[in-house]
Enzyme design. Structure first.
Site, PDB file in Angstrom:
ATOM      1  N   ASP A 110      14.954  14.563  12.362  1.00 30.94           N
ATOM      2  CA  ASP A 110      14.849  16.006  12.171  1.00 30.94           C
ATOM      3  C   ASP A 110      13.452  16.327  11.637  1.00 30.94           C
ATOM      4  OD1 ASP A 110      15.742  18.615  12.163  1.00 30.94           O
ATOM      5  OD2 ASP A 110      16.645  18.477  10.176  1.00 30.94           O
ATOM      6  N   TYR A 112      10.339  19.474  10.743  1.00 30.97           N
ATOM      7  CA  TYR A 112      10.194  20.544   9.746  1.00 30.97           C
ATOM      8  C   TYR A 112       8.978  21.338  10.205  1.00 30.97           C
ATOM      9  CZ  TYR A 112       9.837  22.128   4.742  1.00 30.97           C
ATOM     10  OH  TYR A 112       9.786  22.812   3.557  1.00 30.97           O
ATOM     11  N   HIS A 117       9.260  28.951   8.331  1.00 28.73           N
ATOM     12  CA  HIS A 117      10.361  28.355   7.573  1.00 28.73           C
ATOM     13  C   HIS A 117       9.840  27.585   6.360  1.00 28.73           C
ATOM     14  CE1 HIS A 117      13.995  26.139   6.592  1.00 28.73           C
ATOM     15  NE2 HIS A 117      13.346  25.002   6.773  1.00 28.73           N
ATOM     16  N   ARG A 126       9.142  27.473  -5.112  1.00 22.69           N
ATOM     17  CA  ARG A 126       7.939  27.238  -5.930  1.00 22.69           C
ATOM     18  C   ARG A 126       7.028  28.456  -5.825  1.00 22.69           C
ATOM     19  NH1 ARG A 126       8.834  22.904  -2.570  1.00 22.69           N
ATOM     20  NH2 ARG A 126       7.260  23.710  -1.152  1.00 22.69           N
ATOM     21  N   GLU A 183      21.057  25.466   9.783  1.00 20.85           N
ATOM     22  CA  GLU A 183      19.664  25.428  10.205  1.00 20.85           C
ATOM     23  C   GLU A 183      19.667  25.559  11.721  1.00 20.85           C
ATOM     24  OE1 GLU A 183      17.514  22.085   8.392  1.00 20.85           O
ATOM     25  OE2 GLU A 183      17.237  23.395   6.654  1.00 20.85           O
ATOM     26  N   GLU A 185      18.166  25.166  15.100  1.00 15.91           N
ATOM     27  CA  GLU A 185      17.117  24.276  15.592  1.00 15.91           C
ATOM     28  C   GLU A 185      17.258  24.031  17.096  1.00 15.91           C
ATOM     29  OE1 GLU A 185      16.468  20.765  13.322  1.00 15.91           O
ATOM     30  OE2 GLU A 185      17.155  21.639  11.432  1.00 15.91           O
ATOM     31  N   ASP A 217      21.915  22.157  12.128  1.00 19.27           N
ATOM     32  CA  ASP A 217      21.834  21.102  11.122  1.00 19.27           C
ATOM     33  C   ASP A 217      22.430  21.642   9.819  1.00 19.27           C
ATOM     34  OD1 ASP A 217      21.067  18.660   9.969  1.00 19.27           O
ATOM     35  OD2 ASP A 217      19.191  19.537   9.251  1.00 19.27           O
ATOM     36  N   ARG A 221      22.887  23.096   0.356  1.00 21.99           N
ATOM     37  CA  ARG A 221      21.626  23.226  -0.379  1.00 21.99           C
ATOM     38  C   ARG A 221      21.713  22.717  -1.808  1.00 21.99           C
ATOM     39  NH1 ARG A 221      18.241  23.624   3.788  1.00 21.99           N
ATOM     40  NH2 ARG A 221      18.817  25.361   5.165  1.00 21.99           N
ATOM     41  N   GLN A 224      21.637  18.973  -1.673  1.00 23.16           N
ATOM     42  CA  GLN A 224      20.301  18.566  -1.236  1.00 23.16           C
ATOM     43  C   GLN A 224      19.277  18.675  -2.364  1.00 23.16           C
ATOM     44  OE1 GLN A 224      19.005  20.872   2.172  1.00 23.16           O
ATOM     45  NE2 GLN A 224      16.942  20.016   2.151  1.00 23.16           N
ATOM     46  N   TYR A 228      17.296  15.101  -3.375  1.00 23.00           N
ATOM     47  CA  TYR A 228      16.259  14.798  -2.377  1.00 23.00           C
ATOM     48  C   TYR A 228      14.950  14.250  -2.931  1.00 23.00           C
ATOM     49  CZ  TYR A 228      13.014  18.742  -2.910  1.00 23.00           C
ATOM     50  OH  TYR A 228      12.054  19.608  -3.364  1.00 23.00           O
ATOM     51  N   LYS A 237      22.922  16.730   4.162  1.00 24.71           N
ATOM     52  CA  LYS A 237      22.813  16.938   5.611  1.00 24.71           C
ATOM     53  C   LYS A 237      23.787  16.084   6.414  1.00 24.71           C
ATOM     54  CE  LYS A 237      18.704  19.217   5.592  1.00 24.71           C
ATOM     55  NZ  LYS A 237      18.407  20.448   6.340  1.00 24.71           N
ATOM     56  N   THR A 241      26.179  17.408  11.955  1.00 24.79           N
ATOM     57  CA  THR A 241      25.132  18.086  12.719  1.00 24.79           C
ATOM     58  C   THR A 241      25.758  18.428  14.063  1.00 24.79           C
ATOM     59  OG1 THR A 241      23.432  16.733  11.646  1.00 24.79           O
ATOM     60  CG2 THR A 241      22.802  17.895  13.670  1.00 24.79           C
ATOM     61  N   THR A 329      14.323  23.813  11.271  1.00 25.72           N
ATOM     62  CA  THR A 329      14.735  25.207  11.309  1.00 25.72           C
ATOM     63  C   THR A 329      13.669  26.076  11.962  1.00 25.72           C
ATOM     64  OG1 THR A 329      15.833  24.822   9.219  1.00 25.72           O
ATOM     65  CG2 THR A 329      15.590  27.111   9.911  1.00 25.72           C
ATOM     66  N   GLU A 343      16.980  31.399   3.664  1.00 28.30           N
ATOM     67  CA  GLU A 343      15.867  32.320   3.896  1.00 28.30           C
ATOM     68  C   GLU A 343      16.378  33.754   4.036  1.00 28.30           C
ATOM     69  OE1 GLU A 343      12.783  30.485   6.812  1.00 28.30           O
ATOM     70  OE2 GLU A 343      14.669  29.401   7.094  1.00 28.30           O
TER      71      GLU A 343
END
Lengths: 396, 396
Positions: A110, A112, A117, A126, A183, A185, A217, A221, A224, A228, A237, A241, A329, A343
């Protein structure tokens, strides 16, 4: 023109002809091609045992010449009236078939690769630092996912349980995910493998990639975010899927090829896609319980499937028939172009208002999410990538 | 006692009986059992087609009752002189066979379960902060690796190329890895799968795990450090993972079971292994060009294979026959117990002095690394897990 009675505006015209694995009541799964409202039974129509199998893998392994030959034959069969008598008996109404996982998935990777995204997630998590990590524009970031839990569209989404820790807590607690997400995709299916130690260059994409499907996917959250660091997503995850049942051959997407966005950082030679534009102008649509909530634009993806393939193998890693790699995503700059609920609800802080008067941050039990996509076809209309759907079930 | 002429001190006595896939000149790969200096051809000796295959998967899928039955039969054959005439013709000298990948690997997961290893890496990379991430003692951190590049011991290690960025540089450069490393690990092979949505509890380890092998998770530290934030290791690991050819059945490791280290953080119930101690007293040995450089102690691993299995499935992720999960680098507290060169050379800052007067930080072309391991056996001696070896070749 075709002797087939194709519905007006069908996304499954002769410029599409996607492959899948289907069965009817009392029959074994075998490969077929979607055309209009029907599925052509390839095992029966061709008499070739390669199609009397439960996955596309054996046919995909034959390589691009075989893919082109069958596509040419199908086109001739469906356009030349003289073949009608031989072919029509093997057309099965689409609404009578059960679709199966089209591919025996070897490795699942997968990526990114949507800048919108990645920046959205950076801003949500952040807000005081740069939204993209320093490596993001130098390489398509990716990781391996769990191939064994890739399932066909329609598979129920049992809410996963696991560890999650709220920011105020010292220790994690265990329980059902409270931030279950999607997600949206696009996935790329490898038909022809490669040798260990031999990188696959950008230009070799059509020699290896058989076709394209849609991928959801599913992501927890809260699981994760606790797990992670430092080795990446794992249980957040790996519970499921989902993929769409129809794999659209790369040949059907020639009219969808577009230039990728301009890059503002110089690319290393193995990723320099000047002259090999493998951007694809796919428009995704995400529906929650039938209501359209987002239209992510795939044409804006920063990294293309050709770059992802070149990157994935530049260290000498080999490919196998059945490898699946997904884009990550797909999101656009608009609020209504975001490919995940984290999002769409801005980390849960801005609940999404729905037409029925309710709101949504993350998925609730009973929610049904369906992702569809279309692309410009060779005939001037749009071809369909079908759909990937799933309904959330209560945690066990 | 056995009618077999077993060499004194063999690690392949009747208390071991590991399974693998072998061939001899001009014959097809099939499954066998190592005993003393010989391999018993199981396809021929049993007449069972399940052994006339290129992997252990079909036999493993039969489940623990079948595993126990065959082990009992082998023991009877090798101890009861009356079977000698029927069995001896199918013993092949070990030095005449070629070993193959024993398992068709479904999903490959790599954990990070040695506290000494994790703390060493923390101290090397982040000397001013806590060596362990906050989640480390709450869950066995893991990630999915590339199943398609898991190969049998002896496969050449072609030095991978890729992007790496020195701390002083603005942009990455491309080239052969300059920090090629090993990770000495122990791998667990899943024989019996599980259903999607159904976690596998700690106590069910013997119902699912068939056996144990050695793993060298070759790592390109410079590629890894540039790529791994935020989604974890990818190309820094995916070029090759080597495994030993003999899978030691779980039943052979009963005498090796030990209590894991005391935990100083409370475990959530699904990870609480009180009463299910699946620590294993394996002693690994790492040799560089024949010289012993490290003896990592597996008995000190903070997380056991039972906890790893329970964690990996607690979100409902299913298992498949052929899944391989590895422990992560095994390191002990001593300098001579470190399972990677990044630890042995402390990030490259303290080169390792070798017996030939040279020094080593990371691997050089031509270097040969061999990992072996032994465990207490039921007969009072030690059983061998065989070896996983590989020689570094110049980048292409």
């Amino acid at each position: 023109m075709s002797w087939l009675d194709l519905p007006a505006g069908t996304g499954f015209g002769l410029d599409n002809l996607p492959y899948g694995v289907f069965s009817t009541t009392g029959t074994a799964p075998r490969t077929g091609v979607a055309v209009g409202d029907a599925v052509l039974d390839l095992a029966a129509a061709t008499g070739d045992d390669v199609h009397a199998t439960r996955s596309l893998n054996a046919f995909m392994a034959r390589g691009p010449r075989a893919w082109a030959d069958l596509r040419a034959q199908l086109t001739e069969w469906f356009t030349d009236e003289t073949h009608r008598g031989d072919v029509e008996p093997y057309l099965v109404p689409h609404d009578t078939v059960t679709m199966h996982l089209p591919v025996e998935v070897a490795d699942y990777v997968d990526f990114y690769s949507s800048q919108d995204h990645a920046e959205n997630l950076g801003r949500v998590f952040r807000p005081d630092s740069a939204p993209l990590p320093p490596n993001w524009k130098h390489l398509p970031i990716g990781y391996h996912g769990r191939a064994g839990t890739v399932r066909v569209s329609g598979t129920p989404v049992v809410r996963p349980s696991g560890q999650r820790r709220a920011p105020a807590d010292d220790a994690p607690t265990f329980g059902p995910s409270q931030r279950l997400d999607i997600e949206a995709e696009v996935g790329f299916v490898v038909g022809v493998g490669s040798d260990l130690g031999t990188p696959v260059p950008l230009a070799a994409l059509p020699e290896h990639v058989f076709g394209v499907c849609l991928v959801n996917d599913w992501s927890a959250r809260d699981l994760q975010s606790w797990e992670y660091v430092p080795l990446g997503p794992f249980l957040g995850k790996s519970f499921l899927t989902s993929v769409s049942p129809w794999v659209v051959p790369l040949a059907a997407l020639e009219a969808a090829r577009v230039a990728p966005p301009a890059r503002d950082v110089a690319l290393l030679p193995y990723l320099d896609d000047t002259g090999e534009p493998w951007g694809l102008d796919l428009t995704l649509e995400v529906r929650l319980n039938g209501e359209l909530v987002s239209c992510p634009p795939f044409g804006r993806m920063y990294w293309t499937p050709a770059q992802q393939l070149a990157h994935m193998t530049v260290n000498g890693a080999s490919l196998r028939t059945g490898d699946l790699y997904a884009s990550g995503t797909v999101s656009g700059p608009g609020k209504d172009q975001r490919g995940s609920f984290i999002e769409l609800s801005w980390g849960g802080r801005e609940p999404l208002a729905l037409a029925d008067g309710t709101t949504r941050t993350f998925l609730e039990d009973g929610d049904d999410v369906t992702i569809t996509a279309t692309a410009p076809g060779a005939a001037g209309g749009r071809i369909s990538l079908g759909e990937v759907t799933g309904r959330v079930r209560h945690a066990r």
